[in-house]
Design a protein around this motif. Structure first.
Motif, PDB file in Angstrom:
ATOM      1  N   THR A 120      53.633   4.256  29.623  1.00  0.00           N
ATOM      2  CA  THR A 120      53.852   2.961  28.961  1.00  0.00           C
ATOM      3  C   THR A 120      55.352   2.756  28.772  1.00  0.00           C
ATOM      4  O   THR A 120      56.073   3.708  28.484  1.00  0.00           O
ATOM      5  CB  THR A 120      53.185   2.986  27.559  1.00  0.00           C
ATOM      6  N   HIS A 164      58.539  -5.538  23.027  1.00  0.00           N
ATOM      7  CA  HIS A 164      57.850  -5.658  24.317  1.00  0.00           C
ATOM      8  C   HIS A 164      57.168  -4.338  24.677  1.00  0.00           C
ATOM      9  O   HIS A 164      57.742  -3.270  24.456  1.00  0.00           O
ATOM     10  CB  HIS A 164      58.843  -5.982  25.438  1.00  0.00           C
ATOM     11  N   SER A 165      55.962  -4.427  25.241  1.00  0.00           N
ATOM     12  CA  SER A 165      55.326  -3.206  25.747  1.00  0.00           C
ATOM     13  C   SER A 165      54.663  -3.512  27.082  1.00  0.00           C
ATOM     14  O   SER A 165      54.256  -4.644  27.344  1.00  0.00           O
ATOM     15  CB  SER A 165      54.315  -2.657  24.736  1.00  0.00           C
ATOM     16  N   MET A 166      54.600  -2.497  27.924  1.00  0.00           N
ATOM     17  CA  MET A 166      53.988  -2.639  29.253  1.00  0.00           C
ATOM     18  C   MET A 166      52.915  -1.579  29.402  1.00  0.00           C
ATOM     19  O   MET A 166      53.182  -0.392  29.246  1.00  0.00           O
ATOM     20  CB  MET A 166      55.049  -2.465  30.346  1.00  0.00           C
ATOM     21  N   GLY A 186      51.472  -6.702  30.335  1.00  0.00           N
ATOM     22  CA  GLY A 186      52.402  -6.377  29.254  1.00  0.00           C
ATOM     23  C   GLY A 186      52.245  -7.351  28.109  1.00  0.00           C
ATOM     24  O   GLY A 186      51.521  -8.363  28.218  1.00  0.00           O
ATOM     25  N   SER A 188      55.592  -0.187  34.006  1.00  0.00           N
ATOM     26  CA  SER A 188      54.716   0.901  33.616  1.00  0.00           C
ATOM     27  C   SER A 188      54.137   1.494  34.895  1.00  0.00           C
ATOM     28  O   SER A 188      54.255   0.896  35.971  1.00  0.00           O
ATOM     29  CB  SER A 188      53.605   0.372  32.719  1.00  0.00           C
TER      30      SER A 188
END
Ligand code: FES
Ligand SMILES: [Fe+2]
Length: 425
Positions: free
Chosen positions: A238, A245-247, A258, A395
């Motif tokens: 990840t 922000h996250s993927m 994301g 990711s």
């Protein structure tokens, strides 16, 4: 240990708070371009970081985002008339342009110059990747435009949605960082949601997950390893990019997903959901599935961004489906499983009561990183994650021999390079 004080520090993003000041240093997704579909269309209310704002697209197509309330006597400009390059308050006709500058006060003679002295607080906007972004910080410190791959691919490669979530941004974002929950909460959907089914999804059902967190210039990469074939590990990696922000690690040939977790106020947030494929347009099947609330997207109450499945209907929990192992928690759909679980912690989780384990290392690190950045920004240091180069990451999910570290083995996979396909099993 997260004390009550630290919890307040991390979760409050109103004007003048340390975290609020930090968030105001970044470009923030404010609304979908499609919410302002054409020049002179109806204005839209937007609440960001506890500030009530109004967005409108003027006659020339320019987007304005400014204080929601008229400077005269405080009427909501949501009732405004969007006409001839400005938004006119319907109460006494004061008119504002996209910069918040008052350009007409009908009761005062033009020669008096009265309207020139009136200006609503406003924030610059840019449109990128079907999203209107805004910058709410000091103008001299505005960073370059965001460099997220999803925002830069051709439009046909991308699908963007957003939904409101009735909890603080941090607990929503922590769900995006903590990939250990996938083996439990989403366990049965990994076999039924067509945008997830893959060999990787099968391997993810293994609950023996170990975490490895590496800090990067823009945030961190969180590698979670599970057993694969003998001598090999299945890594789900990840990306977390400052500040929200996250993927999500991908599954098979499916597109990449994301989120951005943007505070509306301290007790609710906007969960932005981005799906893109770097090298191909999204298929009709993918688009139909997402529009119908599949993958990471949800079905919304028409005319709103509130999910149809929500707190007021107990998330339509189906105990029979839970017993029959159709869903692990009884809520249908991966995104609403996350939202239901996160909202159940209350609008702001009391982190002083939690008991963390090693699978929470990503969550712990993000808190440390955010706190450090907010304090450093106060001391005049430039926050991490402003440089668009730090956004050009992906990711990945990859099977590697046990002897290879994930940062080495997946280095290529974790970089967003134009024209290259994602690496995913
Ligand atoms: S309140 Fe807006 S013009 Fe009077
Ligand atoms: Fe989840």
């Amino acid at each position: 240990m997260t004390t009550r004080e630290l919890n307040d520090f991390l979760t409050q993003t109103g004007p003048g708070t340390p975290m609020g000041d930090l968030f105001r240093r970044y470009w923030i997704p404010a609304l979908l371009s499609a919410e302002l579909p054409e020049p002179d269309c109806p204005p839209v209310r937007v609440k960001l970081l506890c500030e009530r704002l109004i967005a409108f697209r003027d006659t020339q197509g320019r987007v304005g985002l400014m204080d929601e309330f008229c400077a005269h006597r405080g009427v909501s400009l949501w009732f405004g008339r969007n006409e001839e390059n400005g938004l006119r308050c319907p109460y006494h006709g004061w008119k504002y342009d996209v910069t918040g500058q008052c350009i007409d006060v009908p009761s005062e003679p033009e020669a008096s110059g009265y309207c020139k002295k009136i200006r609503l607080k406003s924030y610059p906007c840019v449109e990128l990747g079907d999203v209107i972004w805004t910058y709410m910080g000091p103008s001299a410190l505005a960073p370059p435009l965001p460099g997220f791959e999803w925002a830069l691919v051709p439009q046909a490669h991308r699908f963007v949605s957003k939904r409101t979530q009735e909890c603080n941004y941090l607990q929503a974002m922590e769900g995006g960082i903590d990939s250990a929950h996938v083996s439990f909460l989403h366990r049965h959907d990994l076999r039924s949601d067509s945008l997830h089914v893959s060999r990787g999804a099968e391997l993810t059902r293994e609950t023996d997950a170990r975490f490895d967190v590496i800090e990067t210039d823009g945030g961190m990469i969180i590698g979670v390893r599970r057993p694969a074939q003998p001598g090999h590990l299945y890594w789900r990696i990840t990306q977390w990019i400052m500040p929200f922000h996250s993927m999500i690690p991908p599954y098979g040939d499916n597109a990449l997903n994301g989120h951005a977790w943007v505070p509306i106020d301290d007790e609710s947030c906007m969960s932005w959901c981005f799906t893109h494929h770097p090298t191909r347009p999204l298929s009709t099947h993918e688009l139909d599935t997402m529009r119908n609330g599949g993958g990471i997207h949800v079905k919304l109450v028409p005319g709103t961004f509130r999910p149809v499945v929500n707190k007021d209907n107990d998330y339509m929990i189906d105990r029979a489906a839970q017993k029959a192992n159709k869903t692990y928690c009884g809520v249908k759909g991966i995104a609403m499983q996350d939202a239901a679980i996160q909202e159940s912690m209350g609008p702001i989780q009391d982190r002083s009561k939690e008991n963390l384990t090693s699978t929470d290392n990503g969550v712990i690190m993000a808190r440390v990183r955010l706190r450090k950045a907010a304090l450093a920004a106060r001391a005049g240091k430039t926050p991490d994650g402003l440089d668009p180069k730090t956004h050009a990451v992906r990711s990945a999910s990859i099977v590697l021999p046990e002897s290879v570290s994930f940062s080495e083995g997946a280095a290529e996979a974790l970089t967003a390079r134009e024209g290259t396909a994602p690496i995913s099993v």
